[in-house]
Design a protein around this motif. Sequence first.
Motif, PDB file in Angstrom:
ATOM      1  N   PHE A   1      12.595  -4.699  -2.549  1.00  0.00           N
ATOM      2  CA  PHE A   1      12.815  -3.386  -3.155  1.00  0.00           C
ATOM      3  C   PHE A   1      13.304  -2.416  -2.101  1.00  0.00           C
ATOM      4  O   PHE A   1      13.103  -2.613  -0.893  1.00  0.00           O
ATOM      5  N   ASN A   2      13.979  -1.362  -2.541  1.00  0.00           N
ATOM      6  CA  ASN A   2      14.423  -0.306  -1.625  1.00  0.00           C
ATOM      7  C   ASN A   2      14.267   1.088  -2.238  1.00  0.00           C
ATOM      8  O   ASN A   2      14.795   2.064  -1.724  1.00  0.00           O
TER       9      ASN A   2
ATOM     10  N   PRO B   1       8.838  13.394 -12.841  1.00  0.00           N
ATOM     11  CA  PRO B   1       9.224  12.119 -12.226  1.00  0.00           C
ATOM     12  C   PRO B   1       9.870  12.354 -10.863  1.00  0.00           C
ATOM     13  O   PRO B   1      10.628  13.309 -10.676  1.00  0.00           O
ATOM     14  N   VAL B   2       9.528  11.506  -9.903  1.00  0.00           N
ATOM     15  CA  VAL B   2      10.130  11.580  -8.567  1.00  0.00           C
ATOM     16  C   VAL B   2      10.549  10.178  -8.139  1.00  0.00           C
ATOM     17  O   VAL B   2       9.994   9.178  -8.597  1.00  0.00           O
ATOM     18  N   SER B   3      11.540  10.102  -7.257  1.00  0.00           N
ATOM     19  CA  SER B   3      12.068   8.816  -6.815  1.00  0.00           C
ATOM     20  C   SER B   3      12.483   8.927  -5.355  1.00  0.00           C
ATOM     21  O   SER B   3      13.017   9.971  -4.936  1.00  0.00           O
ATOM     22  N   PHE B   4      12.249   7.851  -4.585  1.00  0.00           N
ATOM     23  CA  PHE B   4      12.509   7.892  -3.153  1.00  0.00           C
ATOM     24  C   PHE B   4      13.119   6.578  -2.668  1.00  0.00           C
ATOM     25  O   PHE B   4      12.707   5.498  -3.089  1.00  0.00           O
ATOM     26  N   GLU B   5      14.079   6.691  -1.747  1.00  0.00           N
ATOM     27  CA  GLU B   5      14.575   5.528  -1.040  1.00  0.00           C
ATOM     28  C   GLU B   5      13.521   5.121  -0.013  1.00  0.00           C
ATOM     29  O   GLU B   5      12.964   5.966   0.683  1.00  0.00           O
ATOM     30  N   ILE B   6      13.238   3.826   0.071  1.00  0.00           N
ATOM     31  CA  ILE B   6      12.232   3.340   1.017  1.00  0.00           C
ATOM     32  C   ILE B   6      12.718   2.048   1.659  1.00  0.00           C
ATOM     33  O   ILE B   6      13.650   1.400   1.168  1.00  0.00           O
ATOM     34  N   GLY B   7      12.085   1.675   2.748  1.00  0.00           N
ATOM     35  CA  GLY B   7      12.360   0.386   3.356  1.00  0.00           C
ATOM     36  C   GLY B   7      11.558  -0.703   2.659  1.00  0.00           C
ATOM     37  O   GLY B   7      10.601  -0.417   1.935  1.00  0.00           O
ATOM     38  N   ASP B   8      11.961  -1.932   2.883  1.00  0.00           N
ATOM     39  CA  ASP B   8      11.263  -3.067   2.270  1.00  0.00           C
ATOM     40  C   ASP B   8      10.032  -3.376   3.118  1.00  0.00           C
ATOM     41  O   ASP B   8       9.986  -4.345   3.873  1.00  0.00           O
ATOM     42  N   SER B   9       9.028  -2.491   2.987  1.00  0.00           N
ATOM     43  CA  SER B   9       7.842  -2.572   3.831  1.00  0.00           C
ATOM     44  C   SER B   9       6.595  -2.747   2.975  1.00  0.00           C
ATOM     45  O   SER B   9       6.555  -2.314   1.811  1.00  0.00           O
TER      46      SER B   9
ATOM     47  N   SER C   1       0.841  -1.198   0.000  1.00  0.00           N
ATOM     48  CA  SER C   1       0.000   0.000   0.000  1.00  0.00           C
ATOM     49  C   SER C   1       0.875   1.247   0.000  1.00  0.00           C
ATOM     50  O   SER C   1       1.927   1.291   0.648  1.00  0.00           O
ATOM     51  N   LEU C   2       0.437   2.243  -0.755  1.00  0.00           N
ATOM     52  CA  LEU C   2       1.077   3.555  -0.790  1.00  0.00           C
ATOM     53  C   LEU C   2       0.025   4.578  -0.390  1.00  0.00           C
ATOM     54  O   LEU C   2      -0.973   4.759  -1.086  1.00  0.00           O
ATOM     55  N   ARG C   3       0.243   5.205   0.754  1.00  0.00           N
ATOM     56  CA  ARG C   3      -0.735   6.176   1.273  1.00  0.00           C
ATOM     57  C   ARG C   3      -0.146   7.583   1.225  1.00  0.00           C
ATOM     58  O   ARG C   3       0.942   7.839   1.744  1.00  0.00           O
ATOM     59  N   PHE C   4      -0.896   8.501   0.584  1.00  0.00           N
ATOM     60  CA  PHE C   4      -0.511   9.906   0.570  1.00  0.00           C
ATOM     61  C   PHE C   4      -1.120  10.597   1.782  1.00  0.00           C
ATOM     62  O   PHE C   4      -2.330  10.509   2.026  1.00  0.00           O
TER      63      PHE C   4
ATOM     64  N   MET D   1       6.007  25.855 -11.730  1.00  0.00           N
ATOM     65  CA  MET D   1       5.238  25.418 -10.573  1.00  0.00           C
ATOM     66  C   MET D   1       5.241  23.901 -10.455  1.00  0.00           C
ATOM     67  O   MET D   1       5.283  23.360  -9.346  1.00  0.00           O
ATOM     68  N   ALA D   2       5.184  23.185 -11.580  1.00  0.00           N
ATOM     69  CA  ALA D   2       5.239  21.722 -11.537  1.00  0.00           C
ATOM     70  C   ALA D   2       6.524  21.246 -10.870  1.00  0.00           C
ATOM     71  O   ALA D   2       6.527  20.270 -10.104  1.00  0.00           O
ATOM     72  N   GLN D   3       7.618  21.930 -11.129  1.00  0.00           N
ATOM     73  CA  GLN D   3       8.886  21.579 -10.493  1.00  0.00           C
ATOM     74  C   GLN D   3       8.829  21.811  -8.992  1.00  0.00           C
ATOM     75  O   GLN D   3       9.394  21.036  -8.212  1.00  0.00           O
ATOM     76  N   LYS D   4       8.131  22.844  -8.569  1.00  0.00           N
ATOM     77  CA  LYS D   4       7.959  23.097  -7.139  1.00  0.00           C
ATOM     78  C   LYS D   4       7.094  22.008  -6.498  1.00  0.00           C
ATOM     79  O   LYS D   4       7.364  21.552  -5.380  1.00  0.00           O
ATOM     80  N   VAL D   5       6.042  21.607  -7.209  1.00  0.00           N
ATOM     81  CA  VAL D   5       5.145  20.561  -6.694  1.00  0.00           C
ATOM     82  C   VAL D   5       5.920  19.278  -6.395  1.00  0.00           C
ATOM     83  O   VAL D   5       5.691  18.607  -5.384  1.00  0.00           O
ATOM     84  N   SER D   6       6.868  18.937  -7.251  1.00  0.00           N
ATOM     85  CA  SER D   6       7.601  17.675  -7.091  1.00  0.00           C
ATOM     86  C   SER D   6       8.449  17.638  -5.827  1.00  0.00           C
ATOM     87  O   SER D   6       8.888  16.566  -5.408  1.00  0.00           O
ATOM     88  N   THR D   7       8.681  18.801  -5.203  1.00  0.00           N
ATOM     89  CA  THR D   7       9.549  18.848  -4.014  1.00  0.00           C
ATOM     90  C   THR D   7       8.791  18.649  -2.703  1.00  0.00           C
ATOM     91  O   THR D   7       9.422  18.554  -1.647  1.00  0.00           O
ATOM     92  N   ILE D   8       7.470  18.607  -2.730  1.00  0.00           N
ATOM     93  CA  ILE D   8       6.708  18.594  -1.477  1.00  0.00           C
ATOM     94  C   ILE D   8       6.436  17.187  -0.957  1.00  0.00           C
ATOM     95  O   ILE D   8       5.841  17.025   0.110  1.00  0.00           O
ATOM     96  N   PHE D   9       6.879  16.157  -1.690  1.00  0.00           N
ATOM     97  CA  PHE D   9       6.625  14.781  -1.289  1.00  0.00           C
ATOM     98  C   PHE D   9       7.851  14.222  -0.558  1.00  0.00           C
ATOM     99  O   PHE D   9       8.987  14.458  -0.954  1.00  0.00           O
ATOM    100  N   LYS D  10       7.578  13.464   0.493  1.00  0.00           N
ATOM    101  CA  LYS D  10       8.664  12.865   1.269  1.00  0.00           C
ATOM    102  C   LYS D  10       8.179  11.587   1.920  1.00  0.00           C
ATOM    103  O   LYS D  10       7.114  11.557   2.544  1.00  0.00           O
ATOM    104  N   VAL D  11       8.954  10.514   1.770  1.00  0.00           N
ATOM    105  CA  VAL D  11       8.593   9.250   2.391  1.00  0.00           C
ATOM    106  C   VAL D  11       8.797   9.337   3.896  1.00  0.00           C
ATOM    107  O   VAL D  11       9.849   9.804   4.365  1.00  0.00           O
ATOM    108  N   ARG D  12       7.799   8.937   4.637  1.00  0.00           N
ATOM    109  CA  ARG D  12       7.921   8.931   6.090  1.00  0.00           C
ATOM    110  C   ARG D  12       8.738   7.710   6.520  1.00  0.00           C
ATOM    111  O   ARG D  12       8.433   6.581   6.179  1.00  0.00           O
ATOM    112  N   ILE D  13       9.788   7.956   7.261  1.00  0.00           N
ATOM    113  CA  ILE D  13      10.675   6.873   7.719  1.00  0.00           C
ATOM    114  C   ILE D  13      10.177   6.326   9.054  1.00  0.00           C
ATOM    115  O   ILE D  13       9.895   7.082   9.966  1.00  0.00           O
TER     116      ILE D  13
END
Length: 231
Positions: A105-106, A177-185, A29-32, A219-231
């Motif tokens: 995956f990571n 496009p955006v990319s994030f390091e994540i845990g194998d969860s 699951s991916l929750r925003f 503005m689209a470039q600014k939008v891409s910066t507001i996402f962050k994976v919660r650790i």
Amino acid sequence: MIKQEIIMKVVIVAVLLCLQGLLYGREISLRFNPIFGGRPFEMGRWFHSGDDSVKISALKFYVTNIMFYQNNDPVDIVVKKHHLVDLDNPGSLLLEATREKNMRFNRISFCIGVDSLTNMQGVQTGDLDPTNGMYWTWQSGFINFKIEGQSNKCPARNNEFIFHIGGYQYPNNTLQPVSFEIGDSNSIIMDMDILQLLNQLQLSTLFHIMSPGSKAVEMAQKVSTIFKVRI
């Protein structure tokens, strides 16, 4: 005899569970999670920050082409390509998919917006249905990100700002496009800080974008910066 029957039933249940795992795989699951400067966010609520007060009345965006990676190697892609996230529809904040049971995956990647090939296909159904209010015309295509609201800093009528960000043709392609390091969860939480976006805007001078162009790209470039994976 009774003991043997009990053991046999336990074995059968175990086998069925294993088969179920092989058949259905691993549920991911991916929750925003919308926030406002670290505070829980609510649509239609006034938020105060510094010398400004802000209320958001609409916020929608497309999440597309979700892929999982192990290091730099792609290991899986979510079959459903386009997801419309609408903060007025809490159910749309949760994206679920079944992945291969033994997949590891990571990193996760996705795009904010709709790709050019899909745009050129014109009107579609489901999350891409024009009734969702995220489509302009065949020439301009889909709205990738929409935010509307009010700000005390905005000099427009009723202090309203409107940003409908889209465009798929060069040089005004707003797909991000955006990319994030994540845990194998099995559960990934993606915070999105609306205050962080508003802090990058000068609502006293720019409060209205309704068509493709260089300002929409910025503005689209600014939008891409507001996402962050919660650790």
